[in-house]
Enzyme design. Structure first.
Site, mmCIF file in Angstrom:
data_model
loop_
_atom_site.group_PDB
_atom_site.id
_atom_site.type_symbol
_atom_site.label_atom_id
_atom_site.label_comp_id
_atom_site.label_asym_id
_atom_site.label_seq_id
_atom_site.Cartn_x
_atom_site.Cartn_y
_atom_site.Cartn_z
ATOM 1 N N LYS A 1 1.530 4.220 -2.981
ATOM 2 C CA LYS A 1 1.465 5.675 -2.759
ATOM 3 C C LYS A 1 2.741 6.350 -3.271
ATOM 4 O O LYS A 1 2.686 7.445 -3.860
ATOM 5 C CB LYS A 1 1.247 5.971 -1.278
ATOM 6 N N ASP B 1 0.834 -1.202 0.000
ATOM 7 C CA ASP B 1 0.000 0.000 0.000
ATOM 8 C C ASP B 1 0.878 1.264 0.000
ATOM 9 O O ASP B 1 0.641 2.221 -0.739
ATOM 10 C CB ASP B 1 -0.900 -0.085 1.251
#
Ligand code: ADP
Ligand code: ASP
Ligand code: MG
Length: 826
Positions: free
Chosen positions: A688, A684
């Site tokens: 980003k 995750d």
């Protein structure tokens, strides 16, 4: 001698005399009018003129249904008389009506071969006004609530017209002489006058054209020297746009005569374009008012209107065709326009709008669609020689176009109106085919494709702040974030609507199983119950088709899912002009080729793509980065804690409890994904970094990021339960890392770092206890921007970076940003 009272003319349209109740309303309005002489002009009862013209069409085809149609008209009027008149008057009315119907049938039975002569269709069409006025006169008389006699006047005894290229022209001297004989100058009472009908110079009955009773009213006002004209209809006045097309249209309080002419000419059906001219000469004020709400203030059309709004209204004419004459041989050659319009005029083709580029390389004009074919033939014939010689390349005809006209005296000398018109059209994805603005600057007209006319009308209406900006919104994924967003919209939409005239209209909600579609705004306190009760099986194509309504200017899809499959549609949606707002990271962190497709679709089309909430939830991280880059700063590195979950785990982990226990606890409190490995794997965070890296222009792929996963290799596969059970066996390893760090006076934090050269790393780091990253609270995210400008002391953005409330807030903020890009003023 006592001077007689001034005349006031009242005209009631077909919808105001549609049934018995309407007749009563009309009488009540007249009875409430101040004392004085009244001239009451009536239209035919609603639909009667249409029916009479149908009768003519049937007669032309010798179709027997003509008689049934006449019988129906007879029945309708007989029933009205029975309800409104005393028996003697009703009988008299009925006898006259029977005679008329008989004459009608006889006239039509012996028609010459079609088409029926104009004389006949005009005579027949005019019966509606005879029947409505002959009914109303005795009705008003028998109520006896106005002083003086009630006298019927057939306009054909007074109004003489002569047909001309601009429509029927009133023969004023003859008409004046007629009125003097028909109405004694000392008459004190009420005249009930047939609208619409007139005679030509030979005394043959004719009409003033469809909708012509408005014109009748102003002709009689001029003939009688009236002090005012009241046109009573079924809307509250002249509205800023046709209410059937723009439901938010508002009543215009006052208009100048010129503005009214422009609006009427360009399609505002509420008033017949020729009505104004007779009133202007004597400066007679015209009121447009609602029969069904007579207390309203209505619209005043006069010489010097009080309202100074630069734009009063927007109208449209549909079913027009563009005639386009193009050729280099036209440059500098005098007389081309003259020949073009001469040819059209000879054929009786009316030109609605003209536009010529200053290069003289092309001339185009708009004409009624029905005349397009004839126009093509006539113009090609007129320029036969030039076409052959190649001086004119083509005579093009484009059918199915529409004209949009923006009208207001105040546009003259107010810069920026045209800009707003075209910006609104651009944002709504409407292509402009031709433009015309008169030197009076009172009217800007644009030709657009017919099928985008409604969207264009609404976009411009909202763009000029005449109605709220409406965004048609579809929310995909009403899960954790989506649900909160819908709740936030429920609470705040009304205020946005009232305060900023912004209508965020959620018209569809779609989950993985079901979807709810509606026309009006769905967000309300019961949206969840409705979604459960009225939802039908999910179908993405159908969903998008519904949300993307042609008549609402802007479509937005808000993707709150985490689905890669949904994200794959973004490029197509953007290319189709659909705006996207999302916290879903999948699209921007997919393969670089797709990312490029997305960005070029966004740049090519008029659609916006906003995704601030993909990084740091509601924190301004993407926007800050973009501001830095776009203002010429250079990014040296970006570093931070990008995961609210991992921030929380290491903020809490102090060695007293095992790491696995903290993970379990966090999972129970909803701080992790359902499968905590999604957080612990570092993927995750890697996504980003990719999103930010690409924003910096780096062509990064996910596999370019060096990720230290906190998921032990042997637990990477298997069920969530197995993972949670096995995780404690790995507590020792992480405890050792904590102890080592502590021994050096440091703390453990899970961070991500990205440099200008494209190195991207994600993993556990030992940091000084004083380090900014070591001193954040709970699920805070923190991002440090080291740049050329911010070098000694980096720019830091910090705050809660996870959780449905703040993430939904970030999406909401993007939605409002989008609205301002589309012209809303917040
Ligand atoms: P009447 O029967 O009273 O003559 P019309 O049907 O001729 O009434 O005209 C009124 C209608 O005009 C309204 O019901 C409305 O639908 C339509 N209309 C179109 N444009 C406008 C506008 N700009 N303002 C008001 N009404 C309009
Ligand atoms: N009855 C006529 C029409 O329908 C005239 C009018 O209503 O103004 O066109
Ligand atoms: Mg009308």
């Amino acid at each position: 001698m006592i001077k007689p009272d001034p005349w006031v003319v009242h005209k009631f349209g077909g919808s105001s005399v549609a049934d018995a109740d309407c007749f009563r309303k009309v009488a009540t309005i007249l009875e409430a009018a101040p004392a004085g002489r009244l001239a009451v002009v009536l239209s035919a009862c609603r639909g009667v003129t249409d029916a009479l013209l149908r009768v003519v069409a049937l007669a032309e085809r010798r179709d027997e249904r003509m008689r049934a149609e006449i019988a129906q008209l007879r029945e309708r009027h007989v029933a009205l008389a029975a309800e409104l008149l005393g028996s003697a008057a009703a009988l008299e009315y009925r006898e006259e009506l029977e005679r008329d119907c008989q004459t009608l049938e006889e006239t039509l039975r012996f028609l010459p071969p079609p088409p029926a002569p104009r004389r006949v269709s005009d005579l027949v069409a005019g019966y509606g006004e005879l029947w409505s006025t002959r009914l109303f006169r005795p009705f008003l008389e028998q109520r006896a609530r106005r002083p003086g006699p009630v006298v019927w006047l057939d306009a054909r005894r007074v109004v003489v017209v002569q047909g001309g290229p601009l429509g029927p022209g009133v023969q004023w001297s003859e008409s004046r002489a007629n009125i003097a004989t028909q109405v004694p100058s000392d008459f004190q009472g009420t005249l009930v006058i047939t609208g619409f009908v007139a005679v030509d110079r030979h005394g043959v009955p004719t009409t003033l054209g469809r909708n012509g009773s408005d014109f009748s009213a102003s002709i009689f006002a001029a003939l009688l020297g009236a002090s005012a004209i009241h046109i009573w209809t079924d809307v509250d006045g002249v509205l800023s746009a046709d209410p059937r097309r723009v439901p938010d249209a508002t009543v215009i309080d006052s208009l100048s005569y010129d503005e009214a002419v422009e609006l009427a000419y360009f399609g505002a059906k509420v008033i017949h374009p020729q009505t104004i001219a007779p009133a202007v000469h004597d400066r007679i004020p015209i009121w447009i008012r609602n029969t069904f709400a007579p207390g309203g203030s209505g619209t005043l059309i006069c010489d010097k209107p009080a309202s100074t709004l630069p734009v009063k209204g927007i109208t449209s004419i549909e079913r027009v065709a563009l005639v386009n004459l193009e050729g280099t041989g036209m440059i500098g050659v005098p007389g081309t326009a003259y020949r073009l319009f001469g040819a059209l005029s000879e054929e009786g083709i009316s030109v609605i709008l003209i536009s010529q580029g200053s290069s003289e390389h092309s001339i185009c004009c708009a004409i009624p669609q029905e005349q397009a074919e004839r126009a093509a033939a006539v113009v090609s014939r007129a320029f036969e020689r030039e076409l052959e010689a190649g001086q004119i390349q083509s005579v093009g005809i484009d059918a199915d176009q529409a004209i949009l006209a923006v009208v207001g005296d105040g546009m003259a000398g107010t810069p920026g109106i045209a800009g707003k018109v075209f910006t609104s059209l651009g944002y709504a994805g409407v292509n402009v085919r031709a433009i015309a603005q008169g030197a009076s600057e009172r009217n800007i007209s644009v030709v657009v494709e017919g099928r985008s006319a409604m969207r264009a009308l609404r976009a411009v209406h909202a763009g000029l702040y005449l109605s709220p900006h409406t965004l048609s919104i579809g929310v995909i994924g009403p899960g954790t974030v989506g649900r909160v967003l819908l709740d936030q919209l429920t609470v705040h939409s009304e205020q946005l609507h009232q305060q900023f005239r912004l209508d965020l209209r959620v018209r569809g909600i779609m989950g993985s199983q079901r979807m709810l579609l509606a026309d009006a705004r769905i967000t309300g306190s019961d949206w969840q119950a409705r979604y459960r009760a009225e939802g039908r099986p999910a179908d993405l194509a159908r969903f998008v088709e519904h949300v993307r309504l042609d008549y609402l200017p802007h479509t937005v899809l808000v993707d709150c899912s985490a689905s890669a499959a949904i994200a794959r549609h973004y490029a197509d949606w953007l290319a189709a002009g659909i705006h996207i707002v999302t916290p879903n990271k999948q699209a921007n962190s997919a393969d670089f080729a797709y990312y490029q497709r997305l960005q070029s679709a966004r740049r090519a089309g008029a659609a916006h793509y906003l995704y601030e909430a993909t990084v740091g939830a509601g924190l301004p991280i993407v926007q800050t980065l973009r501001d830095l880059i776009q203002t010429g700063d250079e990014i040296v590195s970006l570093e931070g804690i990008f995961s609210g979950t991992l921030a929380y785990l290491f903020n809490v982990y102090d060695g007293r409890r095992g790491f696995s226990e903290i993970v379990r606890d966090a999972r129970q409190r909803g701080f992790t994904e359902p499968d905590p490995r999604d957080d612990l794997s570092g993927q995750d965070v890697a996504r980003k970094l990719i999103i930010l890296g690409r924003e910096m222009g780096l062509p990064l792929e996910l596999h370019d990021v060096k990720v230290e996963s906190l998921v032990p290799a042997e637990l990477a596969a298997g069920t969530i339960e197995a993972f949670m059970t096995e995780l404690p066996r790995h507590d020792a390893a992480i405890a050792v890392r904590l102890a080592t760090a502590r021994a050096r006076g440091k703390v453990l934090r899970y961070t991500g770092k990205l440099t200008a050269q494209g190195e991207a790393t994600v993993g556990l780091q030992e940091l000084d206890a004083q380090h900014a990253f070591a001193n954040i609270a709970l699920t805070d995210n923190i991002v440090r921007f080291a740049t050329r400008r911010y070098c000694d002391n980096p720019l830091i953005v910090q705050g809660p970076g996870a959780g449905p409330e703040v993430t939904a807030g970030g999406v909401f903020a993007d939605l409002l940003r989008l609205a301002t890009y589309l012209g809303a003023r917040l």
